[in-house]
Structures are given as C-alpha cells and as structure tokens.
Design a protein around this motif. Structure first.
Motif, PDB file in Angstrom:
ATOM      1  N   ALA A 292       0.939  -1.318   0.026  1.00 36.32           N
ATOM      2  CA  ALA A 292       0.122  -0.012  -0.056  1.00 36.32           C
ATOM      3  C   ALA A 292       0.674   1.287   0.032  1.00 36.32           C
ATOM      4  O   ALA A 292       0.532   2.238  -0.686  1.00 36.32           O
ATOM      5  CB  ALA A 292      -0.883  -0.002   1.277  1.00 36.32           C
ATOM      6  N   TYR A 293       2.011   1.123   0.617  1.00 39.39           N
ATOM      7  CA  TYR A 293       2.863   2.527   0.893  1.00 39.39           C
ATOM      8  C   TYR A 293       3.247   2.932  -0.705  1.00 39.39           C
ATOM      9  O   TYR A 293       3.392   3.870  -0.977  1.00 39.39           O
ATOM     10  CB  TYR A 293       3.965   2.241   1.652  1.00 39.39           C
ATOM     11  CG  TYR A 293       5.247   3.038   1.674  1.00 39.39           C
ATOM     12  CD1 TYR A 293       4.967   4.338   1.916  1.00 39.39           C
ATOM     13  CD2 TYR A 293       6.540   2.446   1.378  1.00 39.39           C
ATOM     14  CE1 TYR A 293       6.289   5.241   1.746  1.00 39.39           C
ATOM     15  CE2 TYR A 293       7.660   3.244   1.162  1.00 39.39           C
ATOM     16  CZ  TYR A 293       7.396   4.760   1.206  1.00 39.39           C
ATOM     17  OH  TYR A 293       8.508   5.502   1.210  1.00 39.39           O
ATOM     18  N   GLU A 294       3.800   1.521  -1.260  1.00 38.81           N
ATOM     19  CA  GLU A 294       4.561   1.829  -2.798  1.00 38.81           C
ATOM     20  C   GLU A 294       3.458   2.435  -3.662  1.00 38.81           C
ATOM     21  O   GLU A 294       3.548   3.177  -4.505  1.00 38.81           O
ATOM     22  CB  GLU A 294       5.280   0.684  -2.986  1.00 38.81           C
ATOM     23  CG  GLU A 294       6.633   0.653  -2.395  1.00 38.81           C
ATOM     24  CD  GLU A 294       7.355  -0.647  -2.526  1.00 38.81           C
ATOM     25  OE1 GLU A 294       7.050  -1.611  -3.407  1.00 38.81           O
ATOM     26  OE2 GLU A 294       8.166  -0.854  -1.643  1.00 38.81           O
ATOM     27  N   GLU A 295       2.063   1.858  -3.398  1.00 44.27           N
ATOM     28  CA  GLU A 295       1.172   2.275  -4.263  1.00 44.27           C
ATOM     29  C   GLU A 295       0.948   3.814  -3.959  1.00 44.27           C
ATOM     30  O   GLU A 295       0.458   4.530  -5.011  1.00 44.27           O
ATOM     31  CB  GLU A 295       0.020   1.405  -4.057  1.00 44.27           C
ATOM     32  CG  GLU A 295      -1.041   1.264  -5.177  1.00 44.27           C
ATOM     33  CD  GLU A 295      -2.310   1.930  -4.815  1.00 44.27           C
ATOM     34  OE1 GLU A 295      -2.926   2.432  -5.872  1.00 44.27           O
ATOM     35  OE2 GLU A 295      -2.634   1.780  -3.647  1.00 44.27           O
ATOM     36  N   LEU A 296       0.753   3.956  -2.735  1.00 45.80           N
ATOM     37  CA  LEU A 296       0.171   5.390  -2.266  1.00 45.80           C
ATOM     38  C   LEU A 296       1.379   6.537  -2.847  1.00 45.80           C
ATOM     39  O   LEU A 296       0.814   7.653  -2.975  1.00 45.80           O
ATOM     40  CB  LEU A 296      -0.018   5.269  -0.610  1.00 45.80           C
ATOM     41  CG  LEU A 296      -1.299   4.689  -0.283  1.00 45.80           C
ATOM     42  CD1 LEU A 296      -1.187   4.278   1.301  1.00 45.80           C
ATOM     43  CD2 LEU A 296      -2.311   5.770  -0.545  1.00 45.80           C
ATOM     44  N   LEU A 297       2.524   6.099  -2.791  1.00 45.35           N
ATOM     45  CA  LEU A 297       3.555   7.214  -3.195  1.00 45.35           C
ATOM     46  C   LEU A 297       3.145   7.929  -4.176  1.00 45.35           C
ATOM     47  O   LEU A 297       3.453   9.235  -4.466  1.00 45.35           O
ATOM     48  CB  LEU A 297       4.868   6.668  -3.543  1.00 45.35           C
ATOM     49  CG  LEU A 297       5.700   6.504  -1.978  1.00 45.35           C
ATOM     50  CD1 LEU A 297       6.754   5.271  -2.540  1.00 45.35           C
ATOM     51  CD2 LEU A 297       6.025   7.498  -1.367  1.00 45.35           C
ATOM     52  N   ALA A 298       2.487   7.239  -5.133  1.00 48.44           N
ATOM     53  CA  ALA A 298       2.186   7.764  -6.532  1.00 48.44           C
ATOM     54  C   ALA A 298       0.938   8.592  -6.655  1.00 48.44           C
ATOM     55  O   ALA A 298       0.389   9.504  -7.323  1.00 48.44           O
ATOM     56  CB  ALA A 298       1.965   6.753  -7.786  1.00 48.44           C
ATOM     57  N   ARG A 299       0.013   8.624  -5.253  1.00 50.42           N
ATOM     58  CA  ARG A 299      -1.061   9.159  -5.277  1.00 50.42           C
ATOM     59  C   ARG A 299      -1.425  10.054  -4.277  1.00 50.42           C
ATOM     60  O   ARG A 299      -2.480  10.687  -4.027  1.00 50.42           O
ATOM     61  CB  ARG A 299      -2.282   7.784  -5.169  1.00 50.42           C
ATOM     62  CG  ARG A 299      -2.383   6.896  -6.298  1.00 50.42           C
ATOM     63  CD  ARG A 299      -3.037   5.619  -5.628  1.00 50.42           C
ATOM     64  NE  ARG A 299      -4.671   6.162  -5.744  1.00 50.42           N
ATOM     65  CZ  ARG A 299      -5.388   5.612  -5.012  1.00 50.42           C
ATOM     66  NH1 ARG A 299      -4.979   4.303  -4.183  1.00 50.42           N
ATOM     67  NH2 ARG A 299      -6.554   6.125  -4.827  1.00 50.42           N
ATOM     68  N   VAL A 300      -0.321  10.585  -3.488  1.00 53.53           N
ATOM     69  CA  VAL A 300      -0.293  11.481  -2.642  1.00 53.53           C
ATOM     70  C   VAL A 300      -0.502  13.079  -3.291  1.00 53.53           C
ATOM     71  O   VAL A 300       0.465  12.995  -4.485  1.00 53.53           O
ATOM     72  CB  VAL A 300       0.773  11.640  -1.582  1.00 53.53           C
ATOM     73  CG1 VAL A 300       1.038  12.726  -0.677  1.00 53.53           C
ATOM     74  CG2 VAL A 300       0.703  10.319  -0.620  1.00 53.53           C
ATOM     75  N   SER A 301      -1.228  13.775  -3.097  1.00 49.84           N
ATOM     76  CA  SER A 301      -1.287  15.091  -3.760  1.00 49.84           C
ATOM     77  C   SER A 301      -0.603  16.211  -2.846  1.00 49.84           C
ATOM     78  O   SER A 301      -0.693  16.378  -1.596  1.00 49.84           O
ATOM     79  CB  SER A 301      -2.754  15.593  -3.822  1.00 49.84           C
ATOM     80  OG  SER A 301      -2.937  16.991  -3.667  1.00 49.84           O
ATOM     81  N   VAL A 302       0.452  16.816  -3.543  1.00 48.47           N
ATOM     82  CA  VAL A 302       1.310  18.034  -2.484  1.00 48.47           C
ATOM     83  C   VAL A 302       1.015  19.446  -3.588  1.00 48.47           C
ATOM     84  O   VAL A 302       1.245  19.526  -4.497  1.00 48.47           O
ATOM     85  CB  VAL A 302       2.780  17.667  -2.541  1.00 48.47           C
ATOM     86  CG1 VAL A 302       3.269  19.015  -1.876  1.00 48.47           C
ATOM     87  CG2 VAL A 302       2.954  16.258  -1.943  1.00 48.47           C
ATOM     88  N   THR A 303       0.076  20.224  -2.734  1.00 49.67           N
ATOM     89  CA  THR A 303      -0.140  21.733  -3.212  1.00 49.67           C
ATOM     90  C   THR A 303       0.445  22.486  -2.665  1.00 49.67           C
ATOM     91  O   THR A 303       0.711  22.555  -1.397  1.00 49.67           O
ATOM     92  CB  THR A 303      -1.598  21.751  -3.561  1.00 49.67           C
ATOM     93  OG1 THR A 303      -2.321  21.523  -2.077  1.00 49.67           O
ATOM     94  CG2 THR A 303      -2.312  20.742  -4.217  1.00 49.67           C
ATOM     95  N   ALA A 304       0.652  23.905  -2.814  1.00 48.59           N
ATOM     96  CA  ALA A 304       1.321  24.972  -2.244  1.00 48.59           C
ATOM     97  C   ALA A 304       0.154  25.345  -1.421  1.00 48.59           C
ATOM     98  O   ALA A 304      -1.117  25.365  -1.745  1.00 48.59           O
ATOM     99  CB  ALA A 304       1.645  26.042  -3.424  1.00 48.59           C
ATOM    100  N   ALA A 305       0.609  25.791  -0.219  1.00 49.64           N
ATOM    101  CA  ALA A 305      -0.547  26.165   0.666  1.00 49.64           C
ATOM    102  C   ALA A 305      -0.264  27.812   1.141  1.00 49.64           C
ATOM    103  O   ALA A 305       0.747  28.366   1.020  1.00 49.64           O
ATOM    104  CB  ALA A 305      -0.507  25.291   1.914  1.00 49.64           C
TER     105      ALA A 305
END
Lengths: 305, 305
Positions: A292-305
């Motif tokens: 799940a960790y490896e799969e989730l790495l590609a699906r985390v969203s990082v946006t400017a705050a």
C-alpha cells in the motif's frame, strides 16, 4: 545512522475484548506486546525503510528487560537504551472487537534520577557525533527536566546534526526556542503551542517561535508544512479506513528518512503521507503495509499552501 | 504446611485513573503490582494468619519471573511454582478514583503442555504428602484438562489430606464428583452448578452432587454453609463500605486455616466472615485490616439455617 531518543520508552500491550464496559470483568481474547514509546516506533519504521538506526533512551526493571529483548529482535535497530533503576512503564490499548475503537491506559514511567539524566546526556553526546539525524520523541518521564529536549536540540545543533522533535505541552514550548529543524505537532498540540486553532496561521507562528520547519498532522486531511523553502499541503488520495495508531510516528520516520536522503520538501511530505496512510491500512497497529505504501506514493497530492 | 494451588497465577496490576471512559486515553496516576490468582491470594492471607504455606502452580516468562520475585518477598510463603514455557498472564484492575468502581481485564494465561501438566501432577503428589490441607483455587489455563481439579482432589483424598476448592463452571462441576471437603462458590457459581437460585436448596443440592461441605458466599449477606455437622448462616455486623477485591479469597483462607486448627464449623465461619469483612475494609485491595479483623471476630453472627 539515525538516532532516535525515547526517554519514556514503554512496553505496549494490546488487549482485544468483545467490548469494553466500565466496571465489568473482561476476559481478554488476544494479547500482543511490543516495544513502545514514539521514538521506538519511529526507529522500527526507519529500519523497515532500510535505514540504520540506533534507539536510545531509558529502560529499567523487568518491563525494561522485555522491551530490550523485543527490540533486539527488530532487524536494523541497534539497542542504545541506558539502564535505569526505575521500571519501564507499560501502556495498555484495549481494542473493542466490533467497533475497533481503542481505550488507552498509559502508566506514568519511572522516576529518572539526576545521575541517570546526566549519564544519558553524556551518552547522547557520543551517539549524536555519529548520527546523520536525530528524532526526539514523546513524553518525558518523571525526574527529567522540562527543558530536556531544548538541551538535546542544542547539543545536536552544535554537532550540525538535524533534529526532528515530536512532543507536546511545556516540553515542546521550551524546545521550540532551541530551534529544532522540524517539529511535527498534531492540530491540538499546535493550537496549545501557538494559541491559534487556524492551522496555516499556527504553523507560521510556530516557525516564528523558533522551529525551522513545522509539519502539522491534520489526521485524515494529511499534513500542512511551513518550511524555509515554502508551504505545502500534502493529502492522501482518500479517507482511509483503519487504525490510526502509529500513523504519527510513521510521519516522523517518513520526514526524517527523506531529510537524510536529501529529498526536497514535497518529496519528504509525499513519503510521510504515504507511510502514514499505509500504517492506517495495516491490520497490525503501528506497522505499515508495504505494498500500500508503494502504491500510495504515486497518489499523494502535494499543493502549495 | 498448607498447600495452595494456583494453576493460572497472574501478575495483578492495579491502575488508578480519575474515571474510565471507553475510547479515551488515560494517564494512569498510580500503579500497583503484586502476585495474583486466587491461590496466591489465599496463600498470602494464610501466611498473615501465621500458617506455613507452600504455593504451587505454574510461572513462566518475564511476567512469571516478576510474580516469583514478589512472592519471594512475602514472609511465610514458600515458592513452589513450577516453571513453564508460556508466559504467566497479567490482570489489570482499573479503579475509578471518584467512585472506587473497578473495571477488570484478565489475560487468558499461558498454554500448558501435556508434559508440563504431567510434571505438575508429580510435584503435587510430593507436596501433598507433607500438607495438612490443600486449597485448589481459580481458573484453569489453556491446555490443562477440564477434569484437572477432580484428579488433584482424588490424589489429596488418597493421602487423607482435606481439600478446599474454589473454582467455577465445568472445572467445578467435574471436581465436585471427586468429593472435595469444602467448596466455596458464590451465588452465581452455585446457581450454575445446581440450576437453583435458592441458596439453601442449592447448597444442599451441591452436597448431594459430592461436595462434603458447601460454603456459599452471598456477598454482603455473609456465608451460608451446608456441612455434615449442620447448616449455618454467618453474617457480618453491618454492610461494610470498601473494596470487595480479595474478600472471597479471605473466606477460603479463613475456612482452611480454621479447619487445620480443628475448630468447629461455627468458628470456621466466624473467622471466614471476619476476615472477609476486614478485607473489604482495608484500603489496600486484597489485604485485610488486622485490627478490624480482631474486632469483627466478636461481632459476626452465626445462626442455624
């Protein structure tokens, strides 16, 4: 080597019961035990990520001996705990089988003598000299001065070793002034530190108080980071079902491992969120689900705050 | 020497919290630990009454080592526990500071192997030969056959050593047929054994099933005894405020010590009720208040039932 400090280490017991009812007698159907205290949890995750870790702090009495025995069986973690005269505390997590809800009972921890605290500081200086980074995690046991983390941060900074701090209350307030590289409060701890319940405002305020970077964990809403390089909001792909035990320690391990690997902040936050989410998803409290960790790495969203 | 048998010994932990709230986190304000399991409690009270006691049963793992260490510090009790591979269980009593109400969490106990059970039976035969009386107390750990107490009663009877039995459920049902000298069920255990909720009828029925004497503990209403010498109801002078933890084990110790001293049944019941009441009055759960005990001896009422 990454050094983790757990001044109030614990033997974590997990009891499964059908349902906890106050003032009733319960037969515990299943018992699990493992080394606990935030710093030991962080050490375990760092080791699982392939980092060499030394875990220091205190261990004493029969419970301390069990903690050391269990810690000795974790590959990649070197036991650097110092013996103390008082007994290491236990924590008991009572899990309701049906709802999965947890009731937590935490013993206070042993009384640390001034001589034991001095011996620890000396040992810590030696360990810091060989460390790539330091994690200072959790509550202080009785007898350790409230300014303890501030002193440990100053030693690490004098040795040019970056420090992540995860604690709360007065120990956090005192330590922030010593300029830790990263603090990782949750929303309640951040509000207590800054007086503000508005996370964006509070993370910036915590930086003004001395923390070089502030990563606030907002539970299912992910992480809000205020750093010298910018501000980001990192979120998991969806609200995840599971047990949040250890998710905060997974964030610390993700941030610190990525810092040591010289990754930029957005990548550090991605790793921390993916590890945290994979911990929530794991059937074993506090462990992370590697697939799940490896799969989730590609699906985390990082946006400017 | 009086022999007490505790097949499912425990490390009893008492946690004081302001109030137990399911699904919340609690800082435990005070922790106490001591050897537990009914037979070890009975041994402690017998020793406090001046009897020489040997405590046998099983102890294993780190928790078993702590139990043995604490037991070694009790004057008058000889540690006759046998080592086993599985870890001795813990019990956790969570006491609400305000109400004094207790929530109990009991671990299941170690798995006893057939070889360990055989070794115990052999050691028990040797100990029984030197005993003036035997107390068989508490639940059976996993792996011990449900007919265990019946077998231990038969051995003691073959050696002409009187036996007091305090257990419940199927182990009690099986054991009664082996004709123990005294059983000490509470009202619920007695009803489960006999199917009758009427104590006088149930005690007589339990005698017909094989128990030579039946002493039913009716909580604040005292003891109801059906014996070969007659039937009595023994009551404390008043309903007493306090903690009933250990009151039942005080009854067992009172009955057995008085049996060994050849006291008649009314005197045995007087001692048992006074000890039980003095245990409820004691500020430390499971200990008895000696001054209250001596004062209560004169105030217990024993009437024909």
């Amino acid at each position: 080597m990454i050094l983790t400090v757990t001044l109030n280490a614990a033997l974590d017991l997990t009891y499964h019961v059908p349902a906890l009812r106050p003032h009733a007698t319960h037969r515990v159907t299943d018992v699990a035990q493992r080394p606990g205290g935030k710093g030991l949890n962080v050490a375990r995750v760092l080791a699982a990520l392939g980092h060499e870790v030394t875990a220091t702090g205190f261990a004493g009495g029969a419970t301390g001996a069990v903690v050391r025995q269990l810690l000795g069986a974790v590959p990649g973690v070197t036991d650097g705990l110092l013996p103390v005269s008082g007994p290491t505390r236990r924590t008991v997590a009572v899990v309701d089988a049906l709802s999965g809800d947890t009731t937590q009972l935490n013993e206070p921890g042993p009384l640390i003598t001034p001589a034991e605290w001095s011996a620890f500081q000396e040992a810590y200086e030696g360990l810091v000299a060989d460390a790539d980074a330091v994690a200072l995690c959790g509550s202080l046991p009785p007898g350790v001065p409230v300014g303890a983390y501030a002193a440990l941060i100053r030693s690490a900074r004098a040795a040019a070793v970056p420090v992540l701090l995860d604690t709360s209350g007065e120990p956090l307030r005192r330590a922030v002034a010593a300029r830790p590289d990263v603090i990782k409060p949750n929303a309640a701890e951040l509000a207590e530190l800054t007086g503000s319940h508005e996370p964006l405002k509070a993370t910036q305020d915590a930086r003004r108080r001395g923390a070089q970077a502030v990563v606030a964990s907002l539970g299912p809403q992910g992480l809000l980071a205020a750093t010298p390089e910018g501000r980001w909001h990192a979120t998991p792909p969806a609200r995840l079902p599971g047990n949040p035990t250890g998710a905060g320690d997974a964030v610390s391990a993700g941030l610190l491992s990525a810092l040591v690997e010289d990754l930029p902040w957005p990548a550090r936050l991605t790793r921390a969120v993916a590890l945290s989410a994979a911990t929530v998803l794991s059937p074993t409290a506090g462990d992370f689900d590697r697939a799940a960790y490896e799969e989730l790495l590609a699906r985390v969203s990082v946006t400017a705050a």
